[in-house]
Design an enzyme around this catalytic site. Sequence first.
Site, PDB file in Angstrom:
ATOM      1  N   ASP A  57      66.891  53.256  53.898  1.00 28.72           N
ATOM      2  CA  ASP A  57      65.537  53.624  53.504  1.00 28.72           C
ATOM      3  C   ASP A  57      64.803  52.353  53.115  1.00 28.72           C
ATOM      4  OD1 ASP A  57      63.337  55.144  53.055  1.00 28.72           O
ATOM      5  OD2 ASP A  57      63.975  55.891  51.111  1.00 28.72           O
ATOM      6  N   SER A  58      63.497  52.437  53.157  1.00 27.66           N
ATOM      7  CA  SER A  58      62.681  51.237  52.966  1.00 27.66           C
ATOM      8  C   SER A  58      62.456  50.895  51.504  1.00 27.66           C
ATOM      9  CB  SER A  58      61.318  51.455  53.613  1.00 27.66           C
ATOM     10  OG  SER A  58      60.683  52.554  52.975  1.00 27.66           O
ATOM     11  N   GLY A  59      62.605  51.857  50.647  1.00 23.21           N
ATOM     12  CA  GLY A  59      62.226  51.661  49.255  1.00 23.21           C
ATOM     13  C   GLY A  59      60.985  52.458  48.922  1.00 23.21           C
ATOM     14  N   PHE A  80      60.639  55.596  48.750  1.00 20.54           N
ATOM     15  CA  PHE A  80      60.926  56.692  47.822  1.00 20.54           C
ATOM     16  C   PHE A  80      61.230  56.176  46.421  1.00 20.54           C
ATOM     17  CE2 PHE A  80      63.298  60.209  45.907  1.00 20.54           C
ATOM     18  CZ  PHE A  80      62.402  61.234  46.147  1.00 20.54           C
ATOM     19  N   ASP A  87      56.480  53.429  53.161  1.00 22.92           N
ATOM     20  CA  ASP A  87      55.393  54.395  53.026  1.00 22.92           C
ATOM     21  C   ASP A  87      55.147  54.723  51.568  1.00 22.92           C
ATOM     22  OD1 ASP A  87      57.744  55.729  52.458  1.00 22.92           O
ATOM     23  OD2 ASP A  87      57.113  57.601  53.392  1.00 22.92           O
ATOM     24  N   ASP A 146      68.955  63.753  55.374  1.00 18.50           N
ATOM     25  CA  ASP A 146      69.732  63.025  54.389  1.00 18.50           C
ATOM     26  C   ASP A 146      69.335  63.606  53.053  1.00 18.50           C
ATOM     27  OD1 ASP A 146      67.091  61.515  54.260  1.00 18.50           O
ATOM     28  OD2 ASP A 146      68.187  60.817  52.504  1.00 18.50           O
ATOM     29  N   CYS A 187      87.378  70.942  54.571  1.00 16.45           N
ATOM     30  CA  CYS A 187      87.876  69.641  54.151  1.00 16.45           C
ATOM     31  C   CYS A 187      89.193  69.881  53.415  1.00 16.45           C
ATOM     32  CB  CYS A 187      86.833  69.026  53.230  1.00 16.45           C
ATOM     33  SG  CYS A 187      87.324  67.519  52.400  1.00 16.45           S
TER      34      CYS A 187
END
Length: 345
Positions: free
Chosen positions: A61-63, A65, A115, A240, A280
């Site tokens: 992620d870009s940051g 959020f 964004d 995600d 699992c």
Amino acid sequence: MPVGTAASVKGVLHRNLREDVGAQIILANTYHLYLRPGRDVLENAGGVHRFSSWDGPVLTDSGGFQVFSLAGCRKITEEGCRFSSHIDGSKHLFTPENVIDTQRIIGADIMMAFDECPPGNAPFDYASRSLELTHRWLERCFGRYRATAPKYGYAQSLFPIVQGCTYPDLRVKSAEFVQQFDADGYAIGGLAVGEPAPVMYNMIEVVNAILPAGRPRYLMGVGTPVNILEAIDRGVDMFDCVMPTRNGRNGMLFTSEGVINIRNEKWKNDFSPVDPAGCCFVDTVYTKAYLRHLAISGEMLAAQIASMHNLAFYMWLVQRAREEIAGGGFAAWKREMVEKLSRRL
RNA sequence: GGGAGAGUACCAGAGUGGCCAAAUGGGGCAGACUGUAAAUCUGCUGACGUACGUCUUCGGUGGUUCGAAUCCAUCCUCUCCCA
């Protein structure tokens, strides 16, 4: 959540994603050791730690959020976002350009645009101005993206993010705007940030009516198992979310039969498996009563087991979704699952 | 045998005449968590009632007082120190 999941069978394969897209996509900053024990090595790349042995796609992620969740100690300007570290008060600046640089260094297969993520109740005026800013930032992201090369010998994709809060006309505008970049995939952001679920579903429909069906559509940060099924039904391919791990650590289990708060006394003497679906090994090795005991005792193992189970359950859920989509039975299966998954056990 | 101290709600532990159904922590019961500042946060936790409230609690018993977890007497139990 460390794992994103491409769920739909419709045309998600593209040049940067392996054939097994739809298996796992790992965020670079989280706990993929849960999934691939013994396979991960932390190495230092250009001053940034990177997991080098993971052989599936890495998504960062870009940051954007962080900026959203940092509200209070941040300042957004045309240039980017300045914020203070909550740890030592040090000042930092995220810009569309340096965020791309960082993601290049990390070696993400999929990088995200920088964004602004406005809150779910943002008024139209603010949402509109925010969207314009996000679009200008997007142009700068792609500018830097095209001016730089992959660092590690494999291609790195950049996904734009559609914003627009809960306003259909803004969403439409954004979904149309982002396509000019001819990206490998497109993300839908700014949802599940406080707005009602039906509103979120509506926004997904609005956006997906425009985004190309032949490229992955990535719904960022969502969500509950039901949210995911509803989004898949509306054409979303990738997800995600922190929910399976964070909620798992806090004692919430998502199972094929419904939601469990493992700390509840009702599980005290329940020696049945964590989840009869057995997605699992932890599901069958451990019992509900034992897991409850660990959780009540504050044992770290409880968080580990619950996280493993929830991650496996999410993987199982989207795996089943793919099968049902391929077999043509998705609609009926989804109805049944949504009913089950909404249940509180 | 001599001396000192302590007994408070499930546990630990404040409180030492009215503002005490009794701090705080733990435990217990429930809830929240959605592009991870989160192994976190919130509420409830004597009984009955939705609630104003009423009733029963601070080792036992009996007193003093308008009023006691708090003061007095006595009994019981426990801990520590010296022999």
